[in-house]
Design an enzyme around this catalytic site. Sequence first.
Site, PDB file in Angstrom:
ATOM      1  N   ASN A   6       0.864  -1.176   0.000  1.00  0.00           N
ATOM      2  CA  ASN A   6       0.000   0.000   0.000  1.00  0.00           C
ATOM      3  C   ASN A   6       0.905   1.231   0.000  1.00  0.00           C
ATOM      4  OD1 ASN A   6      -1.809   2.045   0.519  1.00  0.00           O
ATOM      5  ND2 ASN A   6      -2.376   1.325   2.567  1.00  0.00           N
ATOM      6  N   PHE A   7       0.942   1.933  -1.133  1.00  0.00           N
ATOM      7  CA  PHE A   7       1.829   3.107  -1.259  1.00  0.00           C
ATOM      8  C   PHE A   7       1.275   4.336  -0.532  1.00  0.00           C
ATOM      9  CE2 PHE A   7       3.909   1.894  -5.644  1.00  0.00           C
ATOM     10  CZ  PHE A   7       4.507   0.810  -5.030  1.00  0.00           C
ATOM     11  N   LYS A   8      -0.020   4.315  -0.229  1.00  0.00           N
ATOM     12  CA  LYS A   8      -0.682   5.484   0.383  1.00  0.00           C
ATOM     13  C   LYS A   8      -0.449   6.717  -0.498  1.00  0.00           C
ATOM     14  CE  LYS A   8      -0.250   3.199   4.770  1.00  0.00           C
ATOM     15  NZ  LYS A   8      -0.087   3.249   6.221  1.00  0.00           N
ATOM     16  N   HIS A  82      -9.641   0.986   5.162  1.00  0.00           N
ATOM     17  CA  HIS A  82      -8.334   1.247   5.777  1.00  0.00           C
ATOM     18  C   HIS A  82      -8.491   2.252   6.922  1.00  0.00           C
ATOM     19  CE1 HIS A  82      -4.223   2.519   6.414  1.00  0.00           C
ATOM     20  NE2 HIS A  82      -3.865   1.382   5.846  1.00  0.00           N
ATOM     21  N   GLU A  84      -6.790   4.676   7.916  1.00  0.00           N
ATOM     22  CA  GLU A  84      -6.570   6.092   7.599  1.00  0.00           C
ATOM     23  C   GLU A  84      -7.822   6.709   6.975  1.00  0.00           C
ATOM     24  OE1 GLU A  84      -2.898   5.432   5.551  1.00  0.00           O
ATOM     25  OE2 GLU A  84      -1.951   5.009   7.472  1.00  0.00           O
ATOM     26  N   GLU A 151      -5.201  -4.873  10.759  1.00  0.00           N
ATOM     27  CA  GLU A 151      -4.139  -3.885  10.941  1.00  0.00           C
ATOM     28  C   GLU A 151      -4.409  -3.047  12.184  1.00  0.00           C
ATOM     29  OE1 GLU A 151      -2.237  -2.827   6.907  1.00  0.00           O
ATOM     30  OE2 GLU A 151      -4.111  -1.724   7.015  1.00  0.00           O
ATOM     31  N   GLY A 157       2.567   2.313  10.588  1.00  0.00           N
ATOM     32  CA  GLY A 157       3.497   3.420  10.383  1.00  0.00           C
ATOM     33  C   GLY A 157       4.321   3.790  11.602  1.00  0.00           C
ATOM     34  N   SER A 187       3.548  -2.138  10.276  1.00  0.00           N
ATOM     35  CA  SER A 187       5.011  -2.189  10.449  1.00  0.00           C
ATOM     36  C   SER A 187       5.631  -3.543  10.077  1.00  0.00           C
ATOM     37  CB  SER A 187       5.403  -1.776  11.865  1.00  0.00           C
ATOM     38  OG  SER A 187       4.996  -0.424  12.088  1.00  0.00           O
TER      39      SER A 187
END
Length: 228
Positions: A6-8, A82, A84, A151, A157, A187
């Site tokens: 996942n590049f975000k 997700h 975020e 997650e 992160g 992580s």
Amino acid sequence: MIVAANFKTNKTRKETLQYLKTLDEVDFGNVKVAVFPPATALFERDYLGAQNAYPTINGAYTGEIGLEQLNEFNIKKILIGHSERRHILGESQEFIAEKFEFFKKEGFEIFYCIGEPLDVRKKGIDAVIEYLKIQFEGIDLEYEKLVLAYEPVWAIGTGVSASIEEIKETHAKIRQFTSKPILYGGSVKPENIKDIISLQNVDGVLVGSASLDVNNFINMIEIAKGIE
Ligand code: PGA
């Protein structure tokens, strides 16, 4: 084994293409690879997915992309739920379930993310499961193309993943709700991936930061190739 990146909000279109060209040369073996670049860096690759899209074919949703924009690149995978998007973008469980339903109808492979914040984890495993149950509301946990990603928010992160014991225990509990693959995320890096994917009820990983370097990501794919 599934290894997903996942590049975000990282990488340009040019950088992503460079990355994909390197990845195209890799033999994935028995590993299922998925890469989720930002929306500006979608390309036609079987292993590519979208980090997000609005549950619509097209329409008036300023700033969003819909099915039409994904179809242009033959995208058939999507991340939904997700943390975020839940916590920073404020997506409600109701809206997330609506999104899930839309992309399920369209036959997408859905990487559905769940995870508890630190204050919930501190209360213990029962509180964690109660919290995760709310994230299951409106979600078809036996959808044939579902990949669940556990997650914990506090491990994303931060450089500190959940402990092996925590992952083991939580995945065993989640297994009671679904027979579909369950990934761990938070992580994950070349140094800890082996211990994590060797656990029972861990069917792969979803990797953020450590996936940004293509050599790191390939390294993790290679490690996963050695695991049943
Ligand atoms: P991280 O992110 O690997 O940087 O912790 C994981 C994720 O959010 O999917």
